[in-house]
Design a protein around this motif. Structure first.
Motif, PDB file in Angstrom:
ATOM      1  N   ALA A 144      35.384  36.188  41.225  1.00 27.82           N
ATOM      2  CA  ALA A 144      34.993  36.186  42.638  1.00 27.82           C
ATOM      3  C   ALA A 144      35.949  37.020  43.470  1.00 27.82           C
ATOM      4  O   ALA A 144      37.157  37.038  43.237  1.00 27.82           O
ATOM      5  CB  ALA A 144      34.977  34.760  43.169  1.00 27.82           C
ATOM      6  N   GLU A 145      35.407  37.714  44.464  1.00 26.23           N
ATOM      7  CA  GLU A 145      36.257  38.470  45.383  1.00 26.23           C
ATOM      8  C   GLU A 145      37.062  37.496  46.243  1.00 26.23           C
ATOM      9  O   GLU A 145      36.689  36.329  46.396  1.00 26.23           O
ATOM     10  CB  GLU A 145      35.410  39.401  46.245  1.00 26.23           C
ATOM     11  N   PRO A 146      38.176  37.959  46.833  1.00 25.99           N
ATOM     12  CA  PRO A 146      39.004  37.060  47.643  1.00 25.99           C
ATOM     13  C   PRO A 146      38.242  36.385  48.778  1.00 25.99           C
ATOM     14  O   PRO A 146      38.476  35.207  49.068  1.00 25.99           O
ATOM     15  CB  PRO A 146      40.099  37.991  48.176  1.00 25.99           C
ATOM     16  N   THR A 147      37.347  37.112  49.429  1.00 22.16           N
ATOM     17  CA  THR A 147      36.555  36.518  50.508  1.00 22.16           C
ATOM     18  C   THR A 147      35.844  35.256  50.016  1.00 22.16           C
ATOM     19  O   THR A 147      35.894  34.201  50.663  1.00 22.16           O
ATOM     20  CB  THR A 147      35.529  37.536  51.038  1.00 22.16           C
ATOM     21  N   SER A 148      35.170  35.346  48.881  1.00 20.62           N
ATOM     22  CA  SER A 148      34.474  34.186  48.307  1.00 20.62           C
ATOM     23  C   SER A 148      35.446  33.100  47.897  1.00 20.62           C
ATOM     24  O   SER A 148      35.181  31.905  48.073  1.00 20.62           O
ATOM     25  CB  SER A 148      33.683  34.614  47.065  1.00 20.62           C
ATOM     26  N   SER A 149      36.562  33.519  47.346  1.00 18.69           N
ATOM     27  CA  SER A 149      37.514  32.569  46.779  1.00 18.69           C
ATOM     28  C   SER A 149      38.132  31.660  47.824  1.00 18.69           C
ATOM     29  O   SER A 149      38.651  30.585  47.494  1.00 18.69           O
ATOM     30  CB  SER A 149      38.608  33.330  46.022  1.00 18.69           C
ATOM     31  N   SER A 150      38.077  32.062  49.094  1.00 20.04           N
ATOM     32  CA  SER A 150      38.600  31.189  50.143  1.00 20.04           C
ATOM     33  C   SER A 150      37.851  29.859  50.172  1.00 20.04           C
ATOM     34  O   SER A 150      38.441  28.814  50.484  1.00 20.04           O
ATOM     35  CB  SER A 150      38.544  31.886  51.498  1.00 20.04           C
TER      36      SER A 150
ATOM     37  N   GLY B  52      30.362  36.756  46.829  1.00 15.48           N
ATOM     38  CA  GLY B  52      30.430  38.120  46.315  1.00 15.48           C
ATOM     39  C   GLY B  52      31.337  38.236  45.104  1.00 15.48           C
ATOM     40  O   GLY B  52      32.241  37.420  44.884  1.00 15.48           O
ATOM     41  N   THR B  53      31.133  39.264  44.310  1.00 17.09           N
ATOM     42  CA  THR B  53      31.850  39.472  43.057  1.00 17.09           C
ATOM     43  C   THR B  53      33.192  40.172  43.243  1.00 17.09           C
ATOM     44  O   THR B  53      33.377  40.963  44.187  1.00 17.09           O
ATOM     45  CB  THR B  53      30.992  40.298  42.090  1.00 17.09           C
ATOM     46  N   GLY B  54      34.113  39.914  42.320  1.00 20.14           N
ATOM     47  CA  GLY B  54      35.390  40.613  42.309  1.00 20.14           C
ATOM     48  C   GLY B  54      35.255  42.099  42.084  1.00 20.14           C
ATOM     49  O   GLY B  54      36.173  42.873  42.376  1.00 20.14           O
ATOM     50  N   LEU B  55      34.112  42.536  41.565  1.00 15.25           N
ATOM     51  CA  LEU B  55      33.881  43.968  41.363  1.00 15.25           C
ATOM     52  C   LEU B  55      33.814  44.709  42.699  1.00 15.25           C
ATOM     53  O   LEU B  55      33.919  45.941  42.727  1.00 15.25           O
ATOM     54  CB  LEU B  55      32.579  44.182  40.587  1.00 15.25           C
ATOM     55  N   LYS B  56      33.638  43.969  43.807  1.00 11.35           N
ATOM     56  CA  LYS B  56      33.620  44.589  45.130  1.00 11.35           C
ATOM     57  C   LYS B  56      35.033  44.787  45.691  1.00 11.35           C
ATOM     58  O   LYS B  56      35.205  45.403  46.741  1.00 11.35           O
ATOM     59  CB  LYS B  56      32.817  43.722  46.108  1.00 11.35           C
ATOM     60  N   SER B  57      36.046  44.237  45.017  1.00  9.36           N
ATOM     61  CA  SER B  57      37.440  44.329  45.496  1.00  9.36           C
ATOM     62  C   SER B  57      38.329  44.854  44.378  1.00  9.36           C
ATOM     63  O   SER B  57      39.306  44.221  43.974  1.00  9.36           O
ATOM     64  CB  SER B  57      37.930  42.956  45.969  1.00  9.36           C
ATOM     65  N   THR B  58      37.960  46.021  43.867  1.00  9.06           N
ATOM     66  CA  THR B  58      38.624  46.535  42.666  1.00  9.06           C
ATOM     67  C   THR B  58      40.125  46.764  42.862  1.00  9.06           C
ATOM     68  O   THR B  58      40.922  46.500  41.959  1.00  9.06           O
ATOM     69  CB  THR B  58      37.963  47.844  42.212  1.00  9.06           C
ATOM     70  N   GLN B  59      40.537  47.258  44.035  1.00  7.27           N
ATOM     71  CA  GLN B  59      41.965  47.526  44.239  1.00  7.27           C
ATOM     72  C   GLN B  59      42.783  46.246  44.203  1.00  7.27           C
ATOM     73  O   GLN B  59      43.803  46.170  43.495  1.00  7.27           O
ATOM     74  CB  GLN B  59      42.182  48.257  45.565  1.00  7.27           C
TER      75      GLN B  59
END
Length: 375
Positions: A328-334, A360-367
């Motif tokens: 999961a991307e950080p936004t979702s992980s909150s 949203g997926t972690g693939l959206k926050s690759t950096q």
């Protein structure tokens, strides 16, 4: 009375045939209350959010759809809890915003609009660009200059024009409003039909849980379209007698940008000053949610609350989710990070049904993910 737009701050009504995205007074619009549906109204032949199309305020004949909705609901152990994670990255462009984009763009196409404008830090722009491609509508996206390149590439892949705007996130919105004199502003934050798409999460959870409402839903919130969508959908189900009470809605925000939490904790109906700093949960970095008063009302009516999380808590939740197979991307992980806080405070109990929306997926926050886990 037929369904119509309503300005909740003035009470003014407008017909759905109007090509508008805000009221004459410049306020965001909502739709008049709808009666909801029963399980018999679900089109079980349809495996997408359009199975709940009977819950929409009008018939939409031609749909800009790639099969959004019907995302997995996965139970995992989290400390002393067994939450259900709703994996919204299984939507076509890998975020929950496909729900709202599909319904809104389909409706605008039906109105005869063929060129739309949107501002977005990434996921919303991708969703609307994809829905526009499916509908044959020309799309322009205004995005902050710091938007991750993979998100910009995804938007452009769907044929949308992208204009990068210098400055903080809100500058993209201001520029979009200026350009709306020439192009219809199909904003996922402003247009009420976007919420008609996000409310499908409520209907979907109700069906997934054996036609019952969960006790709690934890939602990452920036502009709050998922919070309002859940409130609208479950309120309709309550009105139609399908559930006996609303689930508690909990909005999770990064402490570095947490205007909803600041106002809720202060007991205010309007903005409350709180310092804003950069956050890894960039998808929720909205300093001034335009529907703040409606969000606060929805959270309070549900009996829920808000949580503001440190960057360390969010990053730890990213790692913990990944350790159980959820990228999961950080936004979702909150939202996942909020689980422990709410449980410790006694706001949610182990014997309750708690749903966590992973938007949203972690693939959206690759950096960020590369920095966190190593290249």
């Amino acid at each position: 009375m037929q369904a119509h737009y309503i300005d909740p701050r003035t009470g003014k009504h407008y017909p759905l045939t109007d090509r508008r995205w805000r009221s004459d007074d410049g306020n965001p619009l909502m739709l008049s209350a709808l009666p909801g549906i029963s399980r018999d109204d679900i089109d079980t032949r349809e495996r997408s959010l359009w199975r709940y199309r009977a819950a929409l305020p009008l018939a939409i004949d031609s749909r800009a759809s790639m099969g959004e909705g019907c995302t997995p609901l996965v139970e995992k152990s989290w400390g002393g809890l067994s939450p259900l994670f709703k994996l919204e990255w299984f939507n076509p462009t890998s975020s929950f915003k496909d729900r709202g984009a599909s319904v809104m763009v389909s409706f605008l196409k039906q109105l005869g609009i063929d060129h739309i404008l949107e501002d977005s830090s990434g996921n919303g722009g991708a969703a609307i660009a994809a829905a526009g491609a499916a509908a044959g509508i020309q799309v322009k996206i205004l995005a902050p200059s710091y938007t991750p390149l993979p998100k910009v590439a995804q938007i452009r892949a769907f044929g949308a024009e992208v204009q990068l705007v210098e400055g903080p996130r809100e500058e993209s919105e201001y520029e979009a409003i200026r350009q709306s004199e020439n192009i219809f502003y199909a904003s996922h934050n402003w247009h009420p039909f976007f919420l008609q798409g996000t409310k499908s999460i409520a209907y979907e959870l109700w069906e997934d849980l054996g036609f019952k409402a969960p006790d709690n839903i934890i939602i990452p919130a920036g502009a709050g379209s998922n919070v309002l969508g859940c409130h609208i959908g479950f309120s309709e189900l309550l009105a139609s007698g399908q559930i006996s009470k609303l689930p508690k809605l909990f909005a999770a925000q990064p402490l570095n940008c947490s205007p909803i939490d600041a106002s809720f904790k202060a007991g205010s109906d309007g903005p409350v000053e709180r310092a804003v700093k950069p956050t890894i949960a960039e998808g929720t970095a909205i300093k001034r949610p335009i529907r703040l008063s409606e969000l606060l009302k929805a959270i309070r009516e549900s009996g829920g609350g808000t949580v503001a999380l440190t960057e360390e808590q969010i990053a730890a939740a990213v790692r913990r989710l990944a350790g159980m197979g959820l990228y999961a991307e950080p936004t979702s992980s909150s939202a996942a990070a909020a689980l422990e806080v709410l449980h410790s405070a006694g706001a949610i109990q182990a014997n309750e049904t708690t749903v966590v929306l992973l938007t949203g997926t972690g693939l959206k926050s690759t950096q960020f993910m590369t920095e966190l886990f190593g290249g």
